[in-house]
Design an enzyme around this catalytic site. Structure first.
Site, PDB file in Angstrom:
ATOM      1  N   HIS A 318       1.217  -1.542  -0.100  1.00 27.68           N
ATOM      2  CA  HIS A 318       0.051   0.162   0.078  1.00 27.68           C
ATOM      3  C   HIS A 318       0.935   1.104  -0.089  1.00 27.68           C
ATOM      4  O   HIS A 318       1.629   1.709   0.097  1.00 27.68           O
ATOM      5  CB  HIS A 318      -0.794   0.297   1.760  1.00 27.68           C
ATOM      6  CG  HIS A 318      -2.461   0.675   0.721  1.00 27.68           C
ATOM      7  ND1 HIS A 318      -2.097   2.032   1.193  1.00 27.68           N
ATOM      8  CD2 HIS A 318      -3.372   0.554   1.366  1.00 27.68           C
ATOM      9  CE1 HIS A 318      -3.451   2.695   0.815  1.00 27.68           C
ATOM     10  NE2 HIS A 318      -4.086   2.211   0.781  1.00 27.68           N
ATOM     11  N   ARG A 338      -6.309  10.223  -0.465  1.00 27.27           N
ATOM     12  CA  ARG A 338      -6.415  10.986  -1.850  1.00 27.27           C
ATOM     13  C   ARG A 338      -7.635  11.236  -2.219  1.00 27.27           C
ATOM     14  O   ARG A 338      -7.551  11.987  -3.313  1.00 27.27           O
ATOM     15  CB  ARG A 338      -5.216   9.559  -2.741  1.00 27.27           C
ATOM     16  CG  ARG A 338      -4.050   9.838  -2.546  1.00 27.27           C
ATOM     17  CD  ARG A 338      -2.957   8.976  -2.796  1.00 27.27           C
ATOM     18  NE  ARG A 338      -2.767   7.564  -2.049  1.00 27.27           N
ATOM     19  CZ  ARG A 338      -3.544   6.474  -2.624  1.00 27.27           C
ATOM     20  NH1 ARG A 338      -3.041   6.844  -4.081  1.00 27.27           N
ATOM     21  NH2 ARG A 338      -2.858   5.155  -2.270  1.00 27.27           N
TER      22      ARG A 338
END
Length: 535
Positions: A318, A338
């Protein structure tokens, strides 16, 4: 709190924020992505991999930590067991207490089977519980399972098994409906419709969430339903080996009480392995987002009885694992941060990658910035890049952070960092085991009769890279299918004489391959004790 040097670097982030707000980085084309992955993604390193010397995947590469476990001796080697009086005798034995195991238990029980769950820690101690970002499903008017399929196939580098991916996306909307009916409290608009978010590799807003604790909410509801159905749960009980019968079918497991060390025999007409991932093996030395028990046990158990691995050499890192403070090192910061507006920024204030590229691409870009380009920020544990969370406030207001990612806000506030005002430091962390045991669309293994797999222990659904939200979906979709199929198979199964001959056969194969060591597997729990050397 940040050091004075880090606070000085933050000034560059702040000075470039307005320009980055107006000019987001472009997306990479296919050739640029492949070049970036080949040069920087850990899956493409020569070091850190070994060769499997025994079993169906003999000659193939795998991370050295997994190879070591595959080449280890059984924990029960040489021990004799009395199979005439098993402690447990059920239709369906489920090994693993996360979202996949719970989903399987619910459906198997509703199908009329006598079901039991054995889990080496507590029910709910699983990666499912720790998932933050959300669960994908194509249930919006401008979306379709076909589009979900195309996105996921592209994200998986076209290596996904088509029949598995088709089942995943086609069953997605029903999975959301099923969870909602059980009581999962998804984020909704004032009119009652679902709130859906964008994500890396998604062409539509398809991510359903429960703030930033989606996995916790889903697992809570699933476990409550398991308990409502009175499914027996045996906590702190690990599976050491699967048991076969003399007709070649899986017929139970040798279990061990983790508190007392007592061995227990569980006889079963069918077995579902839902033991999760391998993050606590720390491939390539990476930190991990995974829970304490994620040590690849299911891969070892299934491989020893003759199942095959698929894509065991591919791991998802990740991109946004915590790089600072040290107390949070490796912890997950969901991709949702994000998707609602934060950007990744290097030491020069440059947004060096589009925030919604796929995870493997973003991870590779961060590794490049901190390594080859030397544009990372030095931390006590290595290096990292900024995730400019105050940009979310600029785009949508502080309430967006407070509403959408309250867990992450609180996590950093505990260390004096207010993500509404200050960016946070990120570096990739071992997050997901893309590969696993090869299965058919019903959840059963090809080689071993009556052995079913569900959840992260499975390979092939996501190809060589998983899109966010597809893991929680596969936990539910394939957990449910495994439960139904195992219950159905149990109806016509007669168990023969129980045997562990396959353990002796595997030992012989190790010897024939020239492998002779004193290591044992499955690992069960990671060992973080450091060896002290006398001066």
């Amino acid at each position: 709190m940040y050091s004075s040097q880090m606070l000085d670097f933050i000034k560059t982030v702040e000075a470039t924020r307005e320009d980055r707000f107006k000019n987001e980085p472009r997306r990479l084309d296919a050739n640029e992505k492949q070049a970036l992955l080949k040069e920087f993604h850990p899956d493409h390193r020569d070091s850190g991999f070994g060769t499997i010397e025994v079993g169906n995947n003999k000659g193939e590469k795998a991370p050295v930590e997994l190879v070591e476990l595959l080449h280890a001796n059984s924990r029960i080697k040489g021990i004799k067991f009395d199979f005439d009086s098993p402690k447990y005798d059920v239709d369906v034995l489920i090994i693993g207490g996360g979202g996949a195991g719970a989903s399987a238990a619910i459906e198997a029980k509703k199908a009329g089977a006598n079901v039991m769950i054995a889990t080496k820690l507590r029910m709910g101690d699983a990666n499912s519980t720790m998932a933050e970002g959300g669960i994908q499903a194509a249930d919006n008017e401008n979306d379709s399972p076909q589009q979900h399929y195309l996105d996921s196939m592209g994200g998986g580098h076209y290596a996904n098994k088509p029949e598995l991916l088709k089942r995943l996306v086609m069953d997605g909307p029903d999975a959301i409906h099923w969870l909602e009916n059980l009581g999962v409290m998804f984020d909704k608009k004032t009119d009652g419709s679902m709130v859906t978010f964008p994500g890396g590799g998604l062409s539509r807003n398809r991510l359903h969430a429960c703030a930033d604790y989606t996995g916790l909410e889903i697992t809570r509801v699933l476990i409550n339903e398991v308990r409502n159905l009175d499914v027996p749960i045996v906590d702190f009980t690990a599976a050491l080996e699967l048991i076969m019968d003399d007709k070649g079918k899986v017929a139970g497991a040798v279990l061990m009480n983790m508190l007392t060390g007592e061995y227990v025999i569980a006889k079963a007409k069918t077995v579902i392995v839902a033991t999760g991932g391998a993050g606590r093996l720390h491939y390539h030395g990476f930190p991990t987002t995974n829970h304490y028990g994620a040590t690849a046990d299911g891969l070892i158990l299934a491989y020893r009885v003759g199942a095959s691995l698929l894509y065991q050499d591919t791991i998802q890192y990740h991109p946004t694992g915590v790089a600072y403070p040290t107390q949070l090192f490796g912890a997950l910061v969901t991709e949702k941060v994000r998707s609602i507006g934060a950007q990744l920024v290097n030491i020069e204030g440059e947004a060096f990658v589009h925030p919604l590229e796929t995870r493997d691409v973003v991870s590779s870009a961060i590794i490049r910035e901190c390594g080859q380009r030397k544009k990372g920020i030095t931390t006590p544990d290595g290096a990292g890049v900024w995730l400019d969370t105050p940009l979310i406030v600029k785009k949508s207001g502080a309430s967006m952070i407070e509403k959408s990612i309250p867990g992450i806000l609180k996590m950093f506030l505990n260390y004096g960092i207010d993500i509404r005002k200050l960016p946070i430091l990120m570096y990739p962390t071992f997050h997901y085991q893309n590969g696993g045991i090869d299965i058919e669309k019903g959840g059963h293994t090809k080689e071993v009769q009556n052995l079913f797999m569900a959840g992260e222990v499975v390979g092939g659904i996501h190809g060589r890279n998983r899109l966010l939200g597809n893991s929680m979906l596969d936990v539910v979709v394939f957990g449910r299918h495994a439960g139904k199929a195992a219950a159905e198979a149990a109806k016509t199964t007669t168990i023969g004489k129980l045997t562990l001959n396959h353990v002796d056969e595997y030992t012989r194969k190790l010897k024939d391959a020239g492998i002779d060591n004193d290591k044992t597997s499955p690992l069960l729990l990671p060992n973080y004790v450091r060896k002290l050397h006398k001066a």
